[in-house]
Design an enzyme around this catalytic site. Structure first.
Site, PDB file in Angstrom:
ATOM      1  CG  HIS A 138      13.212   9.395  -4.869  1.00 24.76           C
ATOM      2  ND1 HIS A 138      14.038   8.330  -5.157  1.00 24.76           N
ATOM      3  CD2 HIS A 138      13.580   9.825  -3.646  1.00 24.76           C
ATOM      4  CE1 HIS A 138      14.856   8.126  -4.146  1.00 24.76           C
ATOM      5  NE2 HIS A 138      14.602   9.020  -3.207  1.00 24.76           N
ATOM      6  CD  GLN A 218       8.153  10.295   0.966  1.00 29.51           C
ATOM      7  OE1 GLN A 218       7.614  10.447   2.067  1.00 29.51           O
ATOM      8  NE2 GLN A 218       9.453  10.121   0.857  1.00 29.51           N
TER       9      GLN A 218
HETATM   10  N1  7TS Z   1      10.046   7.285  -4.330  1.00 32.28           N
HETATM   11  C1  7TS Z   1       9.866   8.336  -3.516  1.00 32.28           C
HETATM   12  C2  7TS Z   1       8.790   9.343  -3.821  1.00 32.28           C
HETATM   13  C3  7TS Z   1      10.690   8.469  -2.392  1.00 32.28           C
HETATM   14  O1  7TS Z   1      10.489   9.506  -1.575  1.00 32.28           O
HETATM   15  C4  7TS Z   1      11.693   7.508  -2.127  1.00 32.28           C
HETATM   16  C5  7TS Z   1      12.637   7.647  -0.985  1.00 32.28           C
HETATM   17  C6  7TS Z   1      11.787   6.423  -2.996  1.00 32.28           C
HETATM   18  C7  7TS Z   1      10.964   6.337  -4.095  1.00 32.28           C
HETATM   19  C8  7TS Z   1      12.759   5.310  -2.767  1.00 32.28           C
HETATM   20  O2  7TS Z   1      12.374   4.573  -1.667  1.00 32.28           O
HETATM   21  P1  7TS Z   1      13.309   3.386  -1.117  1.00 32.28           P
HETATM   22  O3  7TS Z   1      12.643   2.973   0.135  1.00 32.28           O
HETATM   23  O4  7TS Z   1      13.304   2.341  -2.154  1.00 32.28           O
HETATM   24  O5  7TS Z   1      14.662   3.995  -0.905  1.00 32.28           O
HETATM   25  N2  7TS Z   1      12.758   8.943  -0.465  1.00 32.28           N
HETATM   26  C9  7TS Z   1      13.677   9.390   0.414  1.00 32.28           C
HETATM   27  C10 7TS Z   1      13.697  10.699   0.889  1.00 32.28           C
HETATM   28  O6  7TS Z   1      12.890  11.567   0.589  1.00 32.28           O
HETATM   29  N3  7TS Z   1      14.738  10.848   1.764  1.00 32.28           N
HETATM   30  O7  7TS Z   1      15.372   9.668   1.855  1.00 32.28           O
HETATM   31  C11 7TS Z   1      14.721   8.759   1.024  1.00 32.28           C
END
Ligand code: 7TS
Length: 426
Positions: A138, A218
């Site tokens: 990501h 995830q």
């Molecule tokens: N790492 C992974 C694997 C993710 O899927 C996400 C967010 C993040 C980090 C970041 O997480 P946050 O809570 O700090 O934003 N993934 C997604 C997605 O798949 N669709 O919207 C956000």
């Protein structure tokens, strides 16, 4: 309320006894009827819906316990502090982390990775040192490292994946070298659903004394994470993807690393003494928790973890694998549909493309049928390039989804095919 036993911290309910329809009723939002259709919420990888117990615990905190933490000596503040610190213990047990002071509250996975990038990597990396990530990260696990590379002259190296969306372990082995200073990989790909062989990868990195960060944004909601078995050096997840509130998450770091790291944010709470000349930092974990934290969020997160424990992560994994298999089979029978990411080890996330329509058109039509999916690059643009697609449609399932949601998805995709092949009304 569902019929699961909330008194037990860890459920011993056998899978056959779990009442999944009752569990779905714990999530009030899921009863909505967009466009008069039942809501099939299939964007759980973006964020999960919240059970009543989480919503109620946040409301209860603001109604009865709200005060700032760690400062007041009055009863309310002590109660708020106790709830806040109890949540830290809950996370420690949830992840089987060795020590409570290794759990740091942050805004989410993104902030946690930035913290490690700035506090661990930035002061230690030199020009031509290397940071190793995978091709299915990501943006949150790419950009913070690129920033460190810019700041230090280090280089970002990428472990390739095969056409199924699996890490190529031989390439990983070849990329590990004395130049590698940290490995940062996802524990579950948000765009493909692949679960990388992280245990092997950690062992391989540790053989060269390279620390490993796992991005569990995830993973943590889908299967049991045991930090003492994994032995990774840093781990993170976001509360909102694990049935808790937005704006809260956690970073785990091994004490030896955290103690040697300087905080990258200064402010209240993270100091033990301040003068205009200099300041001494507080002990762990507070040295990394500058400012007033998201106290209600932390309380809600603790409630979410308790809720998950009552269902049991093994039960959750089994139910979600059923849904994944059911959906994969149904989608494979849909004309012109290709699934992107067919890893042997997968969680309940399916990315796909349709010959007939762009993912954005798919998701717009699905929306009108009450089906919420994600379309786009999923904050994994380099991964889209790897598979030579501009975007994918993505359906991601939680234990509260059911076979009817999947049938609604498949029927709506058939409608997309009809619309775009011009066969409507013939
Ligand atoms: N790492 C992974 C694997 C993710 O899927 C996400 C967010 C993040 C980090 C970041 O997480 P946050 O809570 O700090 O934003 N993934 C997604 C997605 O798949 N669709 O919207 C956000």
């Amino acid at each position: 309320m569902s019929l699961i036993d909330r008194s037990a911290e860890h459920s011993s309910l056998p899978f056959s006894k779990v009442d999944w329809p009752a569990i779905r009723r714990d999530f009030p939002l899921l009863t909505q009827q967009p466009y008069g259709k039942p809501l099939a919420y299939l964007d759980n990888a973006a964020t999960t819906q919240k059970p009543n117990i989480v919503i109620d615990s946040v409301a209860h905190f603001y109604r009865f316990d709200n005060a700032n933490v760690h400062r007041g000596v009055y009863q309310l503040s002590e109660r708020a502090t106790a709830a806040f610190e109890a949540a830290r213990d809950k996370i420690k047990y949830f992840l089987n982390a060795p020590l409570r002071e290794e759990i740091i509250f942050v805004r989410g996975a993104t902030e946690a990775i930035n913290l490690v990038a700035q506090s661990y990597a930035r002061p230690r990396l030199k020009p031509f040192d290397e940071i190793l990530i995978s091709a299915m990260e990501h943006h949150s696990n790419i950009v913070p490292w690129q920033m460190v590379c810019k700041q230090t002259g280090a280089q970002l190296k990428v472990i390739p994946i095969n056409d199924n969306g699996e890490i190529m372990l031989d390439s990983y082995r070849a990329l590990l070298s004395e130049k590698t200073k940290i490995v940062a990989i996802t524990h579950l790909s948000n765009a493909l659903g692949s679960i990388p062989p992280v245990q092997k990868m950690i062992t391989m990195a540790h053989a060269r004394e390279i620390p490993v960060l796992l991005d569990g944004a995830q993973a943590a909601a889908h299967f049991k994470v045991d930090l003492q078995t994994l032995d990774c050096d840093f781990y993170t997840f976001s509360g909102h993807k694990i049935y808790g509130p937005t704006g809260v998450g956690m970073l785990y770091g091994k004490k030896s690393y955290l103690e040697a790291m300087e905080p990258y944010q200064g402010g209240g709470e993270m100091i033990s003494r301040v003068s205009f000349e200099s300041s001494d930092y507080n002990s762990l974990p507070y040295k990394f928790e500058a400012g007033t934290p998201n106290i209600a969020g932390v309380v809600g997160l603790a409630a979410a973890l308790g809720y998950i424990n009552t269902i049991g992560l093994d039960n959750i994994r089994q139910r979600e694998q059923q849904l994944l298999n059911y959906a994969t089979q149904a989608l494979e029978q849909t004309a012109g549909l290709r699934i992107i990411g067919m890893a042997k080890h997968k969680a309940s996330i399916i990315s796909f493309v349709l010959d007939s329509a762009h993912p954005h058109d798919i998701s717009t039509i699905l929306d009108q049928q009450g089906v919420a999916i994600r379309a786009g690059h999923h904050c994994a643009m380099p991964l889209m390039t790897r598979f030579n697609v501009p975007a994918t449609a993505r359906a991601s399932f939680s234990f509260y989804n059911n076979e009817s949601d999947i049938e609604q998805l498949v029927q709506s995709l058939q409608l997309v095919n009809q619309i775009f092949s011009g066969k409507m009304g013939e």
